[in-house]
Design a protein around this motif. Structure first.
Motif, PDB file in Angstrom:
ATOM      1  N   VAL A  55       0.845  -1.206   0.000  1.00 54.83           N
ATOM      2  CA  VAL A  55       0.000   0.000   0.000  1.00 54.83           C
ATOM      3  C   VAL A  55       0.878   1.254   0.000  1.00 54.83           C
ATOM      4  O   VAL A  55       0.618   2.212  -0.740  1.00 54.83           O
ATOM      5  CB  VAL A  55      -0.946  -0.029   1.225  1.00 54.83           C
ATOM      6  N   GLU A  56       1.923   1.238   0.808  1.00 54.17           N
ATOM      7  CA  GLU A  56       2.794   2.421   0.881  1.00 54.17           C
ATOM      8  C   GLU A  56       3.575   2.634  -0.421  1.00 54.17           C
ATOM      9  O   GLU A  56       3.914   3.765  -0.774  1.00 54.17           O
ATOM     10  CB  GLU A  56       3.769   2.262   2.062  1.00 54.17           C
ATOM     11  N   LEU A  57       3.851   1.547  -1.118  1.00 55.39           N
ATOM     12  CA  LEU A  57       4.640   1.672  -2.355  1.00 55.39           C
ATOM     13  C   LEU A  57       3.772   1.911  -3.588  1.00 55.39           C
ATOM     14  O   LEU A  57       4.295   2.156  -4.685  1.00 55.39           O
ATOM     15  CB  LEU A  57       5.452   0.381  -2.564  1.00 55.39           C
ATOM     16  N   ALA A  58       2.467   1.840  -3.434  1.00 56.97           N
ATOM     17  CA  ALA A  58       1.569   1.862  -4.596  1.00 56.97           C
ATOM     18  C   ALA A  58       1.656   3.151  -5.398  1.00 56.97           C
ATOM     19  O   ALA A  58       1.390   3.156  -6.604  1.00 56.97           O
ATOM     20  CB  ALA A  58       0.132   1.615  -4.141  1.00 56.97           C
ATOM     21  N   ASP A  59       2.016   4.281  -4.739  1.00 57.03           N
ATOM     22  CA  ASP A  59       2.051   5.552  -5.479  1.00 57.03           C
ATOM     23  C   ASP A  59       3.350   5.761  -6.242  1.00 57.03           C
ATOM     24  O   ASP A  59       3.493   6.744  -6.976  1.00 57.03           O
ATOM     25  CB  ASP A  59       1.793   6.721  -4.529  1.00 57.03           C
ATOM     26  N   GLY A  60       4.311   4.866  -6.082  1.00 57.85           N
ATOM     27  CA  GLY A  60       5.554   4.949  -6.842  1.00 57.85           C
ATOM     28  C   GLY A  60       6.498   6.042  -6.380  1.00 57.85           C
ATOM     29  O   GLY A  60       7.499   6.337  -7.052  1.00 57.85           O
ATOM     30  N   ALA A  61       6.219   6.663  -5.220  1.00 54.56           N
ATOM     31  CA  ALA A  61       7.037   7.795  -4.778  1.00 54.56           C
ATOM     32  C   ALA A  61       8.322   7.365  -4.070  1.00 54.56           C
ATOM     33  O   ALA A  61       9.296   8.133  -4.038  1.00 54.56           O
ATOM     34  CB  ALA A  61       6.213   8.686  -3.852  1.00 54.56           C
ATOM     35  N   HIS A  62       8.318   6.158  -3.511  1.00 55.29           N
ATOM     36  CA  HIS A  62       9.479   5.755  -2.711  1.00 55.29           C
ATOM     37  C   HIS A  62      10.645   5.357  -3.615  1.00 55.29           C
ATOM     38  O   HIS A  62      10.484   4.613  -4.585  1.00 55.29           O
ATOM     39  CB  HIS A  62       9.117   4.579  -1.813  1.00 55.29           C
ATOM     40  N   GLU A  63      11.806   5.859  -3.277  1.00 55.24           N
ATOM     41  CA  GLU A  63      13.011   5.489  -4.019  1.00 55.24           C
ATOM     42  C   GLU A  63      13.895   4.618  -3.141  1.00 55.24           C
ATOM     43  O   GLU A  63      14.071   4.890  -1.962  1.00 55.24           O
ATOM     44  CB  GLU A  63      13.771   6.748  -4.460  1.00 55.24           C
ATOM     45  N   GLY A  64      14.460   3.576  -3.737  1.00 59.62           N
ATOM     46  CA  GLY A  64      15.374   2.713  -3.002  1.00 59.62           C
ATOM     47  C   GLY A  64      14.655   1.650  -2.200  1.00 59.62           C
ATOM     48  O   GLY A  64      13.454   1.392  -2.362  1.00 59.62           O
ATOM     49  N   LEU A  65      15.425   1.035  -1.300  1.00 64.50           N
ATOM     50  CA  LEU A  65      14.916  -0.094  -0.531  1.00 64.50           C
ATOM     51  C   LEU A  65      13.854   0.361   0.473  1.00 64.50           C
ATOM     52  O   LEU A  65      14.095   1.276   1.262  1.00 64.50           O
ATOM     53  CB  LEU A  65      16.090  -0.773   0.201  1.00 64.50           C
ATOM     54  N   HIS A  66      12.709  -0.282   0.458  1.00 66.77           N
ATOM     55  CA  HIS A  66      11.616   0.046   1.378  1.00 66.77           C
ATOM     56  C   HIS A  66      11.398  -1.068   2.404  1.00 66.77           C
ATOM     57  O   HIS A  66      11.279  -0.809   3.591  1.00 66.77           O
ATOM     58  CB  HIS A  66      10.321   0.253   0.569  1.00 66.77           C
ATOM     59  N   THR A  67      11.370  -2.313   1.933  1.00 61.99           N
ATOM     60  CA  THR A  67      11.061  -3.437   2.818  1.00 61.99           C
ATOM     61  C   THR A  67      12.081  -4.557   2.635  1.00 61.99           C
ATOM     62  O   THR A  67      12.439  -4.915   1.516  1.00 61.99           O
ATOM     63  CB  THR A  67       9.645  -3.983   2.517  1.00 61.99           C
ATOM     64  N   LEU A  68      12.487  -5.065   3.769  1.00 65.14           N
ATOM     65  CA  LEU A  68      13.416  -6.199   3.780  1.00 65.14           C
ATOM     66  C   LEU A  68      12.662  -7.398   4.336  1.00 65.14           C
ATOM     67  O   LEU A  68      12.026  -7.301   5.393  1.00 65.14           O
ATOM     68  CB  LEU A  68      14.588  -5.841   4.691  1.00 65.14           C
ATOM     69  N   TYR A  69      12.704  -8.503   3.618  1.00 64.51           N
ATOM     70  CA  TYR A  69      12.039  -9.732   4.070  1.00 64.51           C
ATOM     71  C   TYR A  69      13.128 -10.738   4.420  1.00 64.51           C
ATOM     72  O   TYR A  69      14.033 -10.998   3.616  1.00 64.51           O
ATOM     73  CB  TYR A  69      11.137 -10.271   2.950  1.00 64.51           C
ATOM     74  N   ILE A  70      13.056 -11.293   5.619  1.00 64.13           N
ATOM     75  CA  ILE A  70      14.076 -12.249   6.077  1.00 64.13           C
ATOM     76  C   ILE A  70      13.438 -13.616   6.237  1.00 64.13           C
ATOM     77  O   ILE A  70      12.421 -13.764   6.920  1.00 64.13           O
ATOM     78  CB  ILE A  70      14.667 -11.849   7.447  1.00 64.13           C
ATOM     79  N   SER A  71      14.056 -14.615   5.641  1.00 59.20           N
ATOM     80  CA  SER A  71      13.552 -15.982   5.726  1.00 59.20           C
ATOM     81  C   SER A  71      14.667 -16.906   6.215  1.00 59.20           C
ATOM     82  O   SER A  71      15.840 -16.678   5.915  1.00 59.20           O
ATOM     83  CB  SER A  71      13.095 -16.422   4.325  1.00 59.20           C
ATOM     84  N   PRO A  72      14.323 -17.966   6.948  1.00 57.84           N
ATOM     85  CA  PRO A  72      15.373 -18.900   7.356  1.00 57.84           C
ATOM     86  C   PRO A  72      15.908 -19.748   6.213  1.00 57.84           C
ATOM     87  O   PRO A  72      16.967 -20.345   6.331  1.00 57.84           O
ATOM     88  CB  PRO A  72      14.682 -19.770   8.407  1.00 57.84           C
ATOM     89  N   LEU A  73      15.166 -19.818   5.100  1.00 53.46           N
ATOM     90  CA  LEU A  73      15.567 -20.682   3.984  1.00 53.46           C
ATOM     91  C   LEU A  73      15.715 -19.876   2.699  1.00 53.46           C
ATOM     92  O   LEU A  73      14.869 -19.041   2.378  1.00 53.46           O
ATOM     93  CB  LEU A  73      14.518 -21.773   3.739  1.00 53.46           C
ATOM     94  N   LYS A  74      16.755 -20.179   1.944  1.00 53.02           N
ATOM     95  CA  LYS A  74      16.931 -19.546   0.631  1.00 53.02           C
ATOM     96  C   LYS A  74      15.748 -19.875  -0.266  1.00 53.02           C
ATOM     97  O   LYS A  74      15.221 -19.027  -0.981  1.00 53.02           O
ATOM     98  CB  LYS A  74      18.223 -20.046  -0.027  1.00 53.02           C
ATOM     99  N   ALA A  75      15.337 -21.143  -0.212  1.00 55.39           N
ATOM    100  CA  ALA A  75      14.256 -21.585  -1.088  1.00 55.39           C
ATOM    101  C   ALA A  75      12.953 -20.867  -0.753  1.00 55.39           C
ATOM    102  O   ALA A  75      12.147 -20.571  -1.630  1.00 55.39           O
ATOM    103  CB  ALA A  75      14.064 -23.089  -0.961  1.00 55.39           C
ATOM    104  N   LEU A  76      12.742 -20.564   0.543  1.00 56.56           N
ATOM    105  CA  LEU A  76      11.518 -19.871   0.940  1.00 56.56           C
ATOM    106  C   LEU A  76      11.528 -18.443   0.406  1.00 56.56           C
ATOM    107  O   LEU A  76      10.499 -17.929  -0.046  1.00 56.56           O
ATOM    108  CB  LEU A  76      11.380 -19.891   2.471  1.00 56.56           C
ATOM    109  N   ALA A  77      12.679 -17.801   0.449  1.00 53.32           N
ATOM    110  CA  ALA A  77      12.788 -16.437  -0.096  1.00 53.32           C
ATOM    111  C   ALA A  77      12.445 -16.432  -1.587  1.00 53.32           C
ATOM    112  O   ALA A  77      11.711 -15.550  -2.070  1.00 53.32           O
ATOM    113  CB  ALA A  77      14.200 -15.892   0.140  1.00 53.32           C
TER     114      ALA A  77
END
Length: 799
Positions: A55-77
């Motif tokens: 929702v926050e990224l929907a307007d296209g205004a954000h530049e660069g990294l916004h969200t980091l997702y961390i997973s215990p498994l490479k395959a899950l990422a």
């Protein structure tokens, strides 16, 4: 509760979906500094975690990294990246999503640092590497949210501690950062929330509707389980029948070796050629990926597997889970059950197959715990200092730092919130000098102060620190390949197991029998074998101990209602009650009886396999001192059986807590397990480097280096930081003396010693267990002397 923006509401409507209440609540709580969502498998928790970001990224205004997702498994990422692209593409959102793991190419990783995507999916180790770069402040400057998936799986290990330290660094680089944790199985939500949030920020816990209870039961088999062992061969016909009746079945095992043996036997019994595969962490990546692709495309009817398929990856149309052997851990069982019918409000289906009679009790106790939502979990202690040492070095790689600022960041991590300044300084001093006994060596003097700030003494050391980031301890594994030029990779086996092989030996890997041909350039060369009876492959795998909560429930079951137990188990328990006693949680049952011309003593501690093993080592050591001449012992999750030449008349002197603690200290000082524990902590803390710019140390090289260091520190600096850490680590893990202490506190000296004239029904299965540990001592010397005297007397000679 927040309403969905029109674009998102339309997308849900276009699929005839309704957002779940917990997804809307996560959106409403988007501005919370931290929140923890607990939702069942298939409950849309990943989308719930990402909705505020999309929702926050929907307007296209954000530049660069916004969200980091961390997973215990490479395959899950990688799986989440594929799944997340669907709503992004269908709604036409201007959002770039990429993953970054050890499998990402060097060119892609370089580009991501220069031009980060809006959403980056990664692992704790790759994040630790990212924050070690000098340009980390620029990469993370706009970071708004971190989503930690399957947080319970990370929180139970040092990977979780390393991740939370990395988050403290990110919070310093992006002060407005918000944290989200996602999980399906949490036994203590407030404790996990404390680990996730920046201390002392609040962290509300959002509990989704848990959905229907799973359809779980023990699998009925024509033949009863054997008295001992873990193969479950008695259940092969019924398991095959279940595979026939379902679309896709996952058949879980607790160890890779058991999975290999079961798959081999299942394949021999599979006369109609049902497509069945095997998947575990020792197989070559190419082979695992081939199996995963076949699962996703629905080509397989069953997959024999281990923990590699535990976590949230949606691998296809799985409609049945079979757990072979006791589950050992209720939470892990729930996680595995959730792999079936991966849809919200659709009950999962699972069948448990005990591999022996004791495991019937364990499976029944686990079923009752799942029905009662009674999850297990050991309380986490304070943050480990070896991980903190590595974090200090990582921080130094990114540039000079102020020690007070770094201490403040570390104290904001829940697990380190009670860390004293003296303990922090201890770690900092170790990183700077190597500690008192090692100060004379340049290689361990890694930090220095310049203009009041700490920095790497040699900037070139950053490369070596980065090459050794991580807390996962590899067992010493060797690649296995088919012999010949460009031979097909099959997987990996333990270096210790490889050392026992001689040319011509056969073993199982990837479900096929191979013949050992030799070792070439640290690669095990094999050829295919036509044998049908292989030497068993002894993979490292994870050797689980039954959890404290599960063993408590087994003891409650033994003294509770037996009506749900099979008749043969009821009869077994009744025989035990008549012949001796049934073990109790608040007392320690000790049985002594003669068998096969040896004195036997059985201790029913129900403390888990590792603790029972340690108890066996310590008690036989004490028996040796008292002249009872022990010869050996065997341990299971429930009991330790010791045999020797002299009977135990009074077990109290063997089980006095202080006696055991003293024995532990003496034993640990010389024990290989202690050296192994030291090697793990020394590797994490940076004292030992496994990976070097020119090559990687073999397991033997690393062991040799760490053994020398251990012996040196033990002699000249026994109070060295890493020696203290090693002693603390010995309270859990392979030694697990903490559970021995817990058991002794629980029984508080209430020991019931039964002196009997024959082996008891409950002790009998232990006589059939494999893995007996011989005790070298006067008992064996006495036996040798008696045998020599008997032999000489037989031929008319006397000593």
């Amino acid at each position: 509760m927040a309403a969905l923006p029109p674009r998102f509401a339309s997308w849900f409507e276009s699929h005839d979906w309704q957002p779940h209440p917990h997804q809307l609540e996560m959106l409403a709580r988007a501005e919370e500094p931290a929140s923890l969502l607990i939702a069942p498998t298939g409950g849309g928790k990943t989308l719930a975690g990402f909705l505020p970001s999309l929702v926050e990224l929907a307007d296209g205004a954000h530049e660069g990294l916004h969200t980091l997702y961390i997973s215990p498994l490479k395959a899950l990422a990688a799986d989440i990246r594929r799944n997340l692209r669907r709503p992004v593409e269908e709604m036409g959102l201007p959002v770039r999503i990429e993953d970054r793991t050890g499998d990402t190419s060097a060119s892609a990783r370089k580009r991501q640092r220069a031009d980060p995507p809006h959403i980056l999916l990664t692992t704790p180790e790759s994040l630790a590497l990212l924050i070690s770069y000098e340009d980390a402040p620029r990469i993370f400057a706009g970071l708004t949210r971190v989503v930690v998936d399957e947080i319970h799986a990370l929180a139970e290990s040092k990977r979780g501690d390393q991740l939370m330290l990395a988050l403290s660094r990110l919070q310093a680089l992006a002060p407005g950062l918000r944290r989200v944790g996602l999980s399906a199985t949490v036994e203590d939500p407030p404790a996990l929330a404390h680990q996730l949030a920046r201390h002392p920020d609040p962290c509300p816990v959002i509990l989704a509707d848990p959905g229907p209870l799973p359809d779980i039961a023990m699998l009925n088999t024509a033949a009863p389980p054997p008295w001992a062992g873990g193969g479950a061969a008695h259940a092969l016909p019924e398991v095959l029948e279940e595979v026939r009746k379902h679309r896709t079945t996952l058949i879980f095992h607790n160890t890779r070796a058991q999975a290999e043996i079961f798959f081999h036997n299942l394949w021999l019994a599979n006369e109609e050629g049902l497509p069945i595969a095997i998947h575990h962490g020792s197989l070559a990546r190419e082979q695992r990926q081939k199996v995963e692709a076949a699962m996703v495309s629905g080509e397989l009817r069953a997959i024999v597997c281990t923990g590699t398929l535990d976590l949230g990856i949606d691998w296809g149309d799985v409609d049945l889970i079979i757990q072979i052997g006791g589950p050992k851990n209720i939470k892990r069982l729930v996680q595995r059950i959730g792999r079936a019918n991966h849809r919200y409000n659709a009950p999962s289906k699972a069948r448990l197959v005990p591999a022996n009679r004791f495991e019937v009790l364990e499976c029944r106790a686990a079923l009752e715990a799942v029905a009662a939502h009674d999850l297990d979990g050991e309380p986490r202690g304070p943050g480990p200092r070896d991980v903190l040492c590595q974090h200090i070095l990582i921080r130094a790689c990114a540039g000079p730092f102020d020690e007070t600022e770094l201490f403040g960041e570390v104290k904001s991590v829940g697990a380190y919130s009670n860390l004293s300044r003296a303990a922090f300084d201890d770690c900092l001093d170790f990183c700077a000098t190597g500690g008192y006994a090692l100060k004379a060596y340049d290689r361990w003097q890694k930090l220095m102060q310049r203009d009041g700030r700490w920095t790497l003494r040699d900037p070139r050391a950053a490369q070596r620190v980065r090459m050794n980031i991580g807390t996962i301890q590899d067992t010493e594994l060797l690649k296995v390949r088919l012999r010949g030029r460009g031979g097909k990779p099959l997987g990996e086996i333990e270096e210790g197991f490889a050392a026992t092989l001689t040319e011509g030996d056969t073993f199982l890997i990837g479900g096929e029998i191979v013949r050992y041909e030799g070792l070439k350039e640290m690669t095990v060369q094999v050829s295919r074998s036509g044998n049908k009876t292989p030497k068993i492959a002894v993979f490292g795998g994870t050797k689980f101990s039954a959890s404290t909560r599960l063993t408590e429930r087994i003891l409650e079951l033994i003294h509770g209602d037996w009506s749900a137990l099979p008749h043969h188990v009821q009869e077994w328990l009744a025989l035990q009650r008549n012949a001796s006693q049934l073990p109790r949680g608040d007392r320690l049952l000790v049985e002594s009886f003669p068998h096969d011309s040896r004195a036997h003593t059985c201790l029913y501690g129900f403390a888990g396999r590792n603790a029972q093993q340690t108890l066996g080592l310590l008690v036989t050591r004490r028996m040796e001192e008292l002249g009872l001449d022990p010869l050996g012992f065997v341990a299971t999750d429930y009991a330790t059986l010791i045999w020797g030449l002299e009977p135990v008349e009074d077990p109290d002197p063997l089980l006095a807590p202080q006696v055991l603690r003293d024995a532990l200290e003496g034993w640990l000082a010389k024990n290989a397990v202690m050296k192994r524990t030291f090697r793990a902590s020394a590797t994490i803390a940076g004292l030992i480097e496994r990976n070097l710019p020119q090559n990687r140390k073999s397991g033997r090289q690393a062991t040799f280096s760490s053994d020398i260091l251990y012996d040196t520190l033990l002699k000249y600096d026994p109070d060295h930081l890493l020696m203290r850490i090693t002693r603390e680590e010995a309270m859990k893990g392979l030694v697990d003396f903490g559970r021995v202490e817990e058991m002794l506190a629980r029984v508080a000296g209430r020991i019931d010693h039964m002196q009997l004239d024959r082996v008891t029904p409950m002790a009998a299965p232990l006589l059939l267990e494999v893995g007996k540990v011989p005790v070298a001592g006067k008992g064996r010397e006495r036996l040798a002397e008696e045998e020599a005297e008997a032999l000489m007397a037989k031929v008319g000679l006397e000593g």
